[in-house]
Design a protein around this motif. Sequence first.
Motif, mmCIF file in Angstrom:
data_model
loop_
_atom_site.group_PDB
_atom_site.id
_atom_site.type_symbol
_atom_site.label_atom_id
_atom_site.label_comp_id
_atom_site.label_asym_id
_atom_site.label_seq_id
_atom_site.Cartn_x
_atom_site.Cartn_y
_atom_site.Cartn_z
ATOM 1 N N GLY A 107 0.826 -1.200 0.000
ATOM 2 C CA GLY A 107 0.000 0.000 0.000
ATOM 3 C C GLY A 107 0.856 1.243 0.000
ATOM 4 N N ARG A 108 0.448 2.226 0.815
ATOM 5 C CA ARG A 108 1.178 3.485 0.862
ATOM 6 C C ARG A 108 1.611 3.885 2.275
ATOM 7 N N ASP A 109 1.055 3.210 3.278
ATOM 8 C CA ASP A 109 1.441 3.537 4.658
ATOM 9 C C ASP A 109 1.599 2.276 5.508
ATOM 10 N N ILE A 110 1.953 1.177 4.872
ATOM 11 C CA ILE A 110 2.031 -0.091 5.597
ATOM 12 C C ILE A 110 3.206 -0.093 6.579
ATOM 13 N N GLY A 111 4.365 0.269 6.089
ATOM 14 C CA GLY A 111 5.544 0.258 6.943
ATOM 15 C C GLY A 111 5.604 1.390 7.937
ATOM 16 N N THR A 112 4.898 2.476 7.663
ATOM 17 C CA THR A 112 4.963 3.645 8.543
ATOM 18 C C THR A 112 3.831 3.695 9.554
ATOM 19 N N GLU A 117 5.968 -2.386 13.035
ATOM 20 C CA GLU A 117 6.816 -3.424 13.614
ATOM 21 C C GLU A 117 7.064 -4.582 12.649
ATOM 22 N N ALA A 118 6.720 -4.404 11.379
ATOM 23 C CA ALA A 118 6.927 -5.474 10.393
ATOM 24 C C ALA A 118 8.389 -5.908 10.370
ATOM 25 N N GLU A 119 8.595 -7.215 10.222
ATOM 26 C CA GLU A 119 9.964 -7.739 10.210
ATOM 27 C C GLU A 119 10.735 -7.301 8.974
ATOM 28 N N MET A 120 10.025 -7.007 7.875
ATOM 29 C CA MET A 120 10.679 -6.598 6.630
ATOM 30 C C MET A 120 9.852 -5.520 5.961
ATOM 31 N N LYS A 121 10.531 -4.464 5.533
ATOM 32 C CA LYS A 121 9.832 -3.354 4.878
ATOM 33 C C LYS A 121 10.542 -2.987 3.571
ATOM 34 N N PHE A 122 9.739 -2.733 2.558
ATOM 35 C CA PHE A 122 10.264 -2.262 1.279
ATOM 36 C C PHE A 122 9.538 -0.983 0.873
ATOM 37 N N PHE A 123 10.248 -0.113 0.172
ATOM 38 C CA PHE A 123 9.619 1.023 -0.503
ATOM 39 C C PHE A 123 10.008 0.904 -1.968
ATOM 40 N N VAL A 124 9.014 0.612 -2.810
ATOM 41 C CA VAL A 124 9.252 0.357 -4.230
ATOM 42 C C VAL A 124 8.889 1.600 -5.027
ATOM 43 N N THR A 125 9.805 2.063 -5.856
ATOM 44 C CA THR A 125 9.559 3.278 -6.616
ATOM 45 C C THR A 125 10.111 3.135 -8.032
ATOM 46 N N ARG A 165 -0.730 14.633 2.150
ATOM 47 C CA ARG A 165 -1.828 14.519 3.109
ATOM 48 C C ARG A 165 -1.292 14.503 4.539
ATOM 49 N N ALA A 166 -2.084 15.051 5.439
ATOM 50 C CA ALA A 166 -1.655 15.173 6.838
ATOM 51 C C ALA A 166 -1.601 13.824 7.541
ATOM 52 N N THR A 167 -2.517 12.927 7.177
ATOM 53 C CA THR A 167 -2.583 11.614 7.808
ATOM 54 C C THR A 167 -1.915 10.566 6.927
ATOM 55 N N ALA A 168 -0.922 9.873 7.474
ATOM 56 C CA ALA A 168 -0.248 8.766 6.791
ATOM 57 C C ALA A 168 0.213 9.116 5.383
ATOM 58 N N PRO A 169 1.057 10.119 5.232
ATOM 59 C CA PRO A 169 1.544 10.475 3.897
ATOM 60 C C PRO A 169 2.406 9.367 3.300
ATOM 61 N N LEU A 170 2.469 9.357 1.978
ATOM 62 C CA LEU A 170 3.306 8.390 1.269
ATOM 63 C C LEU A 170 4.774 8.754 1.463
ATOM 64 N N LYS A 171 5.514 7.877 2.130
ATOM 65 C CA LYS A 171 6.950 8.076 2.313
ATOM 66 C C LYS A 171 7.557 6.765 2.784
ATOM 67 N N PRO A 172 8.864 6.571 2.557
ATOM 68 C CA PRO A 172 9.492 5.334 3.011
ATOM 69 C C PRO A 172 9.598 5.303 4.531
ATOM 70 N N ALA A 173 9.413 4.134 5.122
ATOM 71 C CA ALA A 173 9.718 3.971 6.538
ATOM 72 C C ALA A 173 11.225 4.134 6.705
ATOM 73 N N GLU A 174 11.647 4.579 7.866
ATOM 74 C CA GLU A 174 13.077 4.830 8.085
ATOM 75 C C GLU A 174 13.921 3.573 7.896
ATOM 76 N N ASP A 175 13.350 2.413 8.197
ATOM 77 C CA ASP A 175 14.106 1.171 8.078
ATOM 78 C C ASP A 175 13.704 0.345 6.858
ATOM 79 N N ALA A 176 13.095 0.991 5.873
ATOM 80 C CA ALA A 176 12.678 0.281 4.663
ATOM 81 C C ALA A 176 13.835 0.149 3.673
#
Length: 207
Positions: A107-112, A117-125, A165-176
Amino acid sequence: MRLTIAIDGPAAAGKGTLSRELARAFDLAHLDTGLIYRATGRRTLDGTGALEAAQTLTAADLEADDLRTPDVARAASVVAAIPEVRAALVDFQRAFARRQGGAVLDGRDIGTVICPEAEMKFFVTASDEVRAERRFVELKEGGHDVTFDTVLADLRERDARDSARATAPLKPAEDAEVLDTSEMDIDAVVATAIAMVTARTGLKPVA
């Protein structure tokens, strides 16, 4: 070990295909969370209020055959910017993510937001032009009367709205792990991601 893989990114970057392939490789359940918002947006096009559409969404709504149209994509982006709508859909996504056996969510805010606490995070672009070309071909093959310039403009408009958007903007999680697929074919993307999951978790693909 329960494994949750969170995959975020803008439209047509390849996260959906990657999510399905990782789910298959590691024998995990898969949820395209974008369909939840598309189905909600689709109902608003029929006159249902956005919050009501989210609160009364059913599994059958996710099976509609017109959820990939440009109009529905725009409606999905609009409803996704409404905090109350996002809140109404959070619990479902979190419960799915922590199900027995593990899961892959894209999605767009899964990792953030949904699965921080997901064990693995990706940001695909990918670049705007590459993503627009992919979506243009997909829509043309589906019989839609669109132009490349219109698809590109729609993607950029949606990216801007999702990122601002103010709520859950699209961006990579820090550990993605960031995967730029602009110059990669899907086999290379999947192989790279599988190797990253194995390196991070120690788990090896089963398929």
